[in-house]
Motif scaffolding. Sequence first.
Motif, PDB file in Angstrom:
ATOM      1  N   ALA A   5     -28.581 112.985-124.527  1.00 58.83           N
ATOM      2  CA  ALA A   5     -28.757 114.426-124.748  1.00 58.83           C
ATOM      3  C   ALA A   5     -29.276 115.093-123.477  1.00 58.83           C
ATOM      4  CB  ALA A   5     -29.702 114.676-125.907  1.00 58.83           C
ATOM      5  N   ALA A   6     -30.236 114.457-122.807  1.00 59.08           N
ATOM      6  CA  ALA A   6     -30.774 115.010-121.559  1.00 59.08           C
ATOM      7  C   ALA A   6     -29.682 115.059-120.495  1.00 59.08           C
ATOM      8  CB  ALA A   6     -31.963 114.188-121.079  1.00 59.08           C
ATOM      9  N   ASP A   7     -28.871 114.005-120.410  1.00 58.35           N
ATOM     10  CA  ASP A   7     -27.782 113.989-119.442  1.00 58.35           C
ATOM     11  C   ASP A   7     -26.767 115.093-119.742  1.00 58.35           C
ATOM     12  OD1 ASP A   7     -28.878 111.869-118.072  1.00 58.35           O
ATOM     13  OD2 ASP A   7     -27.614 110.357-119.035  1.00 58.35           O
ATOM     14  N   ARG A   8     -26.487 115.304-121.007  1.00 57.70           N
ATOM     15  CA  ARG A   8     -25.539 116.345-121.406  1.00 57.70           C
ATOM     16  C   ARG A   8     -26.068 117.722-121.001  1.00 57.70           C
ATOM     17  NH1 ARG A   8     -25.501 115.659-126.715  1.00 57.70           N
ATOM     18  NH2 ARG A   8     -26.577 117.573-127.169  1.00 57.70           N
ATOM     19  N   ILE A   9     -27.357 117.944-121.196  1.00 58.75           N
ATOM     20  CA  ILE A   9     -27.952 119.230-120.833  1.00 58.75           C
ATOM     21  C   ILE A   9     -27.892 119.444-119.326  1.00 58.75           C
ATOM     22  CG2 ILE A   9     -30.127 120.527-120.765  1.00 58.75           C
ATOM     23  CD1 ILE A   9     -30.762 119.149-123.513  1.00 58.75           C
ATOM     24  N   ARG A  10     -28.153 118.395-118.559  1.00 53.22           N
ATOM     25  CA  ARG A  10     -28.112 118.501-117.091  1.00 53.22           C
ATOM     26  C   ARG A  10     -26.737 118.973-116.611  1.00 53.22           C
ATOM     27  NH1 ARG A  10     -32.480 115.738-114.740  1.00 53.22           N
ATOM     28  NH2 ARG A  10     -33.534 114.395-116.211  1.00 53.22           N
ATOM     29  N   LYS A  11     -25.688 118.545-117.299  1.00 49.14           N
ATOM     30  CA  LYS A  11     -24.316 118.858-116.885  1.00 49.14           C
ATOM     31  C   LYS A  11     -23.747 120.108-117.566  1.00 49.14           C
ATOM     32  CE  LYS A  11     -24.273 115.572-113.999  1.00 49.14           C
ATOM     33  NZ  LYS A  11     -24.590 115.987-112.633  1.00 49.14           N
ATOM     34  N   THR A  12     -24.529 120.736-118.404  1.00 53.33           N
ATOM     35  CA  THR A  12     -24.106 121.965-119.081  1.00 53.33           C
ATOM     36  C   THR A  12     -24.160 123.119-118.083  1.00 53.33           C
ATOM     37  OG1 THR A  12     -24.937 121.191-121.206  1.00 53.33           O
ATOM     38  CG2 THR A  12     -24.679 123.570-120.960  1.00 53.33           C
ATOM     39  N   SER A  13     -23.160 123.975-118.109  1.00 54.70           N
ATOM     40  CA  SER A  13     -23.161 125.106-117.182  1.00 54.70           C
ATOM     41  C   SER A  13     -24.192 126.143-117.618  1.00 54.70           C
ATOM     42  CB  SER A  13     -21.778 125.755-117.081  1.00 54.70           C
ATOM     43  OG  SER A  13     -21.510 126.550-118.205  1.00 54.70           O
ATOM     44  N   VAL A  14     -24.851 126.707-116.627  1.00 55.17           N
ATOM     45  CA  VAL A  14     -25.840 127.754-116.893  1.00 55.17           C
ATOM     46  C   VAL A  14     -25.153 128.937-117.572  1.00 55.17           C
ATOM     47  CG1 VAL A  14     -27.498 129.346-115.835  1.00 55.17           C
ATOM     48  CG2 VAL A  14     -27.265 127.003-114.957  1.00 55.17           C
ATOM     49  N   ALA A  15     -23.933 129.242-117.151  1.00 55.67           N
ATOM     50  CA  ALA A  15     -23.194 130.375-117.717  1.00 55.67           C
ATOM     51  C   ALA A  15     -22.988 130.223-119.222  1.00 55.67           C
ATOM     52  CB  ALA A  15     -21.847 130.536-117.020  1.00 55.67           C
ATOM     53  N   SER A  16     -22.738 128.985-119.669  1.00 61.95           N
ATOM     54  CA  SER A  16     -22.477 128.773-121.098  1.00 61.95           C
ATOM     55  C   SER A  16     -23.727 128.996-121.952  1.00 61.95           C
ATOM     56  CB  SER A  16     -21.906 127.374-121.342  1.00 61.95           C
ATOM     57  OG  SER A  16     -22.889 126.381-121.107  1.00 61.95           O
ATOM     58  N   VAL A  17     -24.898 128.889-121.354  1.00 61.24           N
ATOM     59  CA  VAL A  17     -26.153 129.122-122.081  1.00 61.24           C
ATOM     60  C   VAL A  17     -26.656 130.544-121.838  1.00 61.24           C
ATOM     61  CG1 VAL A  17     -28.541 128.351-122.345  1.00 61.24           C
ATOM     62  CG2 VAL A  17     -26.715 126.669-122.008  1.00 61.24           C
ATOM     63  N   HIS A  18     -26.411 131.068-120.643  1.00 64.28           N
ATOM     64  CA  HIS A  18     -26.851 132.418-120.279  1.00 64.28           C
ATOM     65  C   HIS A  18     -26.338 133.442-121.295  1.00 64.28           C
ATOM     66  CE1 HIS A  18     -26.781 136.203-117.889  1.00 64.28           C
ATOM     67  NE2 HIS A  18     -27.912 135.724-117.388  1.00 64.28           N
ATOM     68  N   ILE A  19     -25.092 133.302-121.728  1.00 67.60           N
ATOM     69  CA  ILE A  19     -24.556 134.263-122.714  1.00 67.60           C
ATOM     70  C   ILE A  19     -25.349 134.206-124.022  1.00 67.60           C
ATOM     71  CG2 ILE A  19     -22.236 134.349-121.736  1.00 67.60           C
ATOM     72  CD1 ILE A  19     -21.311 132.513-124.009  1.00 67.60           C
ATOM     73  N   HIS A  20     -25.846 133.029-124.376  1.00 69.07           N
ATOM     74  CA  HIS A  20     -26.656 132.907-125.597  1.00 69.07           C
ATOM     75  C   HIS A  20     -28.050 133.491-125.391  1.00 69.07           C
ATOM     76  CE1 HIS A  20     -23.577 130.682-127.662  1.00 69.07           C
ATOM     77  NE2 HIS A  20     -23.469 129.881-126.612  1.00 69.07           N
ATOM     78  N   TYR A  21     -28.612 133.303-124.195  1.00 70.50           N
ATOM     79  CA  TYR A  21     -29.900 133.934-123.879  1.00 70.50           C
ATOM     80  C   TYR A  21     -29.780 135.448-124.017  1.00 70.50           C
ATOM     81  CZ  TYR A  21     -31.757 129.655-121.547  1.00 70.50           C
ATOM     82  OH  TYR A  21     -32.225 128.405-121.239  1.00 70.50           O
ATOM     83  N   VAL A  22     -28.711 136.005-123.437  1.00 73.98           N
ATOM     84  CA  VAL A  22     -28.503 137.453-123.473  1.00 73.98           C
ATOM     85  C   VAL A  22     -28.313 137.925-124.910  1.00 73.98           C
ATOM     86  CG1 VAL A  22     -26.970 139.342-122.762  1.00 73.98           C
ATOM     87  CG2 VAL A  22     -27.628 137.561-121.109  1.00 73.98           C
ATOM     88  N   ALA A  23     -27.506 137.223-125.682  1.00 72.67           N
ATOM     89  CA  ALA A  23     -27.287 137.610-127.083  1.00 72.67           C
ATOM     90  C   ALA A  23     -28.598 137.578-127.857  1.00 72.67           C
ATOM     91  CB  ALA A  23     -26.267 136.677-127.727  1.00 72.67           C
ATOM     92  N   LYS A  24     -29.430 136.568-127.604  1.00 69.36           N
ATOM     93  CA  LYS A  24     -30.712 136.436-128.299  1.00 69.36           C
ATOM     94  C   LYS A  24     -31.618 137.633-128.023  1.00 69.36           C
ATOM     95  CE  LYS A  24     -34.668 133.320-128.745  1.00 69.36           C
ATOM     96  NZ  LYS A  24     -35.165 131.972-128.476  1.00 69.36           N
ATOM     97  N   VAL A  25     -31.736 138.031-126.756  1.00 66.37           N
ATOM     98  CA  VAL A  25     -32.640 139.136-126.440  1.00 66.37           C
ATOM     99  C   VAL A  25     -32.057 140.485-126.856  1.00 66.37           C
ATOM    100  CG1 VAL A  25     -33.757 137.830-124.580  1.00 66.37           C
ATOM    101  CG2 VAL A  25     -31.961 139.487-124.004  1.00 66.37           C
ATOM    102  N   GLU A  26     -30.723 140.619-126.792  1.00 66.61           N
ATOM    103  CA  GLU A  26     -30.100 141.886-127.190  1.00 66.61           C
ATOM    104  C   GLU A  26     -30.291 142.160-128.673  1.00 66.61           C
ATOM    105  OE1 GLU A  26     -26.084 141.636-125.669  1.00 66.61           O
ATOM    106  OE2 GLU A  26     -26.667 142.580-123.772  1.00 66.61           O
TER     107      GLU A  26
END
Length: 122
Positions: A5-26
């Motif tokens: 799981a940690a390895d998977r997170i390391r290789k996850t693109s920031v862009a793919s999570v950034h959109i969720h961060y933005v949706a959460k705060v919006e």
Amino acid sequence: MPVNAADRIRKTSVASVHIHYVAKVEKKGRTRADVDQVIHWLTGYSQSQLDALLAAKTDFEAFFAEAPAMNPNRFLITGLICGYRVEDIQDPFMRELRHLDKLVDEVSKGKAMEKVLRTPAA
């Protein structure tokens, strides 16, 4: 956390999570600019650098490893996020990731940016 799981997170693109961060705060009346501001504070990336990293689909491992200036006050970020106490996380990469998660969480909860960014009182 299992290694895979940690390895998977390391290789996850920031862009793919950034959109969720933005949706959460919006959902809570905040903006992408607020998310980006905490990223700038934490990592030292400028807006143009952040935009380029998002466009390039840079993974989290490179994102943190290549950050221009990790904020020394990031260690003031404490508390629980995703069931983990931030200050007790031993893996430096995971601690940085949870620092970011905690900042975004605080923004989404409506906390004043001065408090989110651990700005000392004048």
